[in-house]
Write an enzyme that holds these catalytic residues in place. Sequence first.
Site, PDB file in Angstrom:
ATOM      1  N   SER A  68      39.496 106.846 -21.772  1.00 37.68           N
ATOM      2  CA  SER A  68      40.929 107.914 -20.541  1.00 37.68           C
ATOM      3  C   SER A  68      41.415 108.701 -21.427  1.00 37.68           C
ATOM      4  CB  SER A  68      40.866 107.574 -19.742  1.00 37.68           C
ATOM      5  OG  SER A  68      41.992 107.949 -19.054  1.00 37.68           O
ATOM      6  N   ASP A  69      41.097 109.876 -21.326  1.00 46.20           N
ATOM      7  CA  ASP A  69      42.453 110.801 -21.594  1.00 46.20           C
ATOM      8  C   ASP A  69      42.992 111.933 -20.803  1.00 46.20           C
ATOM      9  OD1 ASP A  69      43.198 112.038 -25.099  1.00 46.20           O
ATOM     10  OD2 ASP A  69      42.633 113.614 -23.535  1.00 46.20           O
ATOM     11  N   THR A  70      43.785 112.745 -21.586  1.00 42.31           N
ATOM     12  CA  THR A  70      45.020 113.334 -20.697  1.00 42.31           C
ATOM     13  C   THR A  70      45.279 114.492 -21.747  1.00 42.31           C
ATOM     14  OG1 THR A  70      45.837 111.518 -19.659  1.00 42.31           O
ATOM     15  CG2 THR A  70      47.080 113.453 -18.814  1.00 42.31           C
ATOM     16  N   SER A 105      41.008 112.237 -17.701  1.00 40.56           N
ATOM     17  CA  SER A 105      39.311 111.681 -18.027  1.00 40.56           C
ATOM     18  C   SER A 105      39.198 110.482 -17.778  1.00 40.56           C
ATOM     19  CB  SER A 105      38.040 112.966 -18.651  1.00 40.56           C
ATOM     20  OG  SER A 105      38.448 114.436 -18.538  1.00 40.56           O
TER      21      SER A 105
END
Length: 192
Positions: A68-70, A105
């Site tokens: 996950s990435d922001t 994501s």
Amino acid sequence: MIKIVLASSSPYRRELLSRFNLPFDVVNPDIDESPRLNETAKEISVRLAREKAVHVAPHYGNSLIIGSDTTAECEGRIIEKPMIHSQAVSQLKFLSGNLVKFYTSLCVLNTETQALQECVVDFEVKYKVLTEKRIESYLLKEQPYNCVGSVKSEGLGIILLEYIKGEDPTALIGLPLMKLSEMLQKEGVTFE
């Protein structure tokens, strides 16, 4: 039983995933998170979530790897983690009174079948007009230097915000649990 692995060094993602009450491992994916030339914030988020999962996958058979990435953007500018106090001050001065788009994501990779599920959860965040005094007071109390946009919406950062628009409040913290629960269930994980 299939193993769940969180490919992340984020304490916030670890805490969020623990809410499912399922056993899981945590591995730092140790990838280069630098933006590529002409990449948008959303594209960076999607790429990094996938790269985190893919990078960790070879070390785990019969597992579901979660990446996950922001990222965020404001007025065409990519907003990152400030990492230090002076950067957080500058960032919050820039974001003061502005509308910011956050993108979290999510990627779930089944190492057994190579099935890949991906999604992006968008969030719209309107920052209040912030005084220097409020910025300094907030930063000294919260120290959100490892948070995109210098804001911990689950903590004191909520006082900086005029409104938040999005489907899943956990996405803004870093791991969209509503989408993740759907993805895990598609891979046979049960929550009963």
